[in-house]
Design a protein around this motif. Structure first.
Motif, PDB file in Angstrom:
ATOM      1  N   ARG A  26      -3.374   1.632  -6.438  1.00 46.72           N
ATOM      2  CA  ARG A  26      -1.474   1.939  -6.102  1.00 46.72           C
ATOM      3  C   ARG A  26      -1.656   3.422  -5.362  1.00 46.72           C
ATOM      4  O   ARG A  26      -1.277   4.494  -5.527  1.00 46.72           O
ATOM      5  CB  ARG A  26      -1.163   2.404  -7.362  1.00 46.72           C
ATOM      6  CG  ARG A  26      -0.955   1.593  -8.684  1.00 46.72           C
ATOM      7  CD  ARG A  26       0.190   1.880 -10.085  1.00 46.72           C
ATOM      8  NE  ARG A  26      -0.018   0.774 -10.717  1.00 46.72           N
ATOM      9  CZ  ARG A  26       0.510   1.091 -12.023  1.00 46.72           C
ATOM     10  NH1 ARG A  26       1.390   2.467 -12.200  1.00 46.72           N
ATOM     11  NH2 ARG A  26       0.808  -0.001 -12.823  1.00 46.72           N
ATOM     12  N   ALA A  28      -0.655   4.648  -1.591  1.00 44.94           N
ATOM     13  CA  ALA A  28       0.741   3.886  -0.499  1.00 44.94           C
ATOM     14  C   ALA A  28       0.856   4.323   0.495  1.00 44.94           C
ATOM     15  O   ALA A  28      -0.284   4.508   1.476  1.00 44.94           O
ATOM     16  CB  ALA A  28       1.493   5.962  -1.028  1.00 44.94           C
ATOM     17  N   LYS A  29       1.087   2.913   1.696  1.00 45.35           N
ATOM     18  CA  LYS A  29       0.815   2.828   2.536  1.00 45.35           C
ATOM     19  C   LYS A  29       0.278   4.058   3.549  1.00 45.35           C
ATOM     20  O   LYS A  29      -0.538   4.012   4.559  1.00 45.35           O
ATOM     21  CB  LYS A  29       1.693   2.104   3.282  1.00 45.35           C
ATOM     22  CG  LYS A  29       1.368   0.996   4.519  1.00 45.35           C
ATOM     23  CD  LYS A  29       1.993   0.363   5.452  1.00 45.35           C
ATOM     24  CE  LYS A  29       2.389  -0.051   6.605  1.00 45.35           C
ATOM     25  NZ  LYS A  29       3.370  -1.190   6.920  1.00 45.35           N
TER      26      LYS A  29
END
Length: 220
Positions: A26, A28-29
């Motif tokens: 998980r 984040a970009k």
């Protein structure tokens, strides 16, 4: 987090692994940093830029991906080693490399090594199928042979193996026709270009096969 040395011959395989890794963790970009070689090398200046990011404390996980890490200079690798030792659990490093032995032993000993099997690599061999393909190219009046499934999706290693097969095939026939000498010379030329330049493997093989087709048409 323990740094990862990701050993892969194909960037696509490495990217597939990383996409799954990012999803599972998980991340984040906006927290993903990708580092590519500059002028064919990963430089110490690039590692210093990463150090500046690491100096900023954040409450979320960050992922630092070094592509083609086997191109990193020894200075860059040593500088990164210090960053890994000082890093927190929220910073994950992935060093993508084709050759794990080009990574400093001090880095290897501090990392988890994951070796990806090249499942998608074409099995290009000197066999009946390839022999038939070359014979069909000689007889072809168009370039439909370029869509043959044996020729699609080639990576650099696949292209080199295919060119080697072409050279071997025509060397066996060398005494039968002088045009084979021209084909072998052209194949050797394309092989050299492929090894020393960043050429598209698929287009390199396509151009070689078009040359073979034209060479036989000129005889007629």
């Amino acid at each position: 987090m323990l740094p990862i040395i990701l050993v892969s011959k194909r960037k696509k395989d490495a990217d597939d692994f990383l996409q799954k890794f990012i999803k599972e963790n998980r991340i984040a970009k906006e927290s993903i940093y990708t580092i590519f070689p500059l002028k064919k090398e990963i430089l110490i200046s690039q590692v210093r830029e990463i150090k500046k990011e690491l100096a900023i404390a954040v409450p979320f996980s960050r992922l630092f991906i070094f592509y083609a890490f086997d191109s990193a200079t020894s200075e860059a690798q040593n500088a990164l080693l210090k960053s890994l030792e000082e890093s927190t659990v929220k910073n994950q490093f992935v060093l993508v490399t084709e050759n794990e032995h080009s990574v400093l032993p001090t880095l290897n000993s501090r990392a988890k090594i994951i070796r990806l099997k090249d499942k998608n690599r074409l099995d290009v061999k000197f066999d009946v199928l390839n022999t038939n393909l070359l014979e069909n190219i000689v007889r072809s009046t168009n370039y439909l042979f370029l869509s043959d499934k044996q020729l699609t999706g080639m990576q650099k290693d696949d292209a080199k193996s295919f060119i080697e097969m072409v050279i071997k095939y025509y060397r066996l026939k060398l005494a039968n026709d002088p045009v084979f000498t021209k084909i072998i010379k052209k194949a050797l030329y394309f092989r050299t270009l492929l090894e020393s330049n960043n050429l598209n493997p698929q287009l390199t093989c396509d151009n070689l096969l078009i040359f073979i087709n034209k060479a036989f048409k000129m005889k007629e």
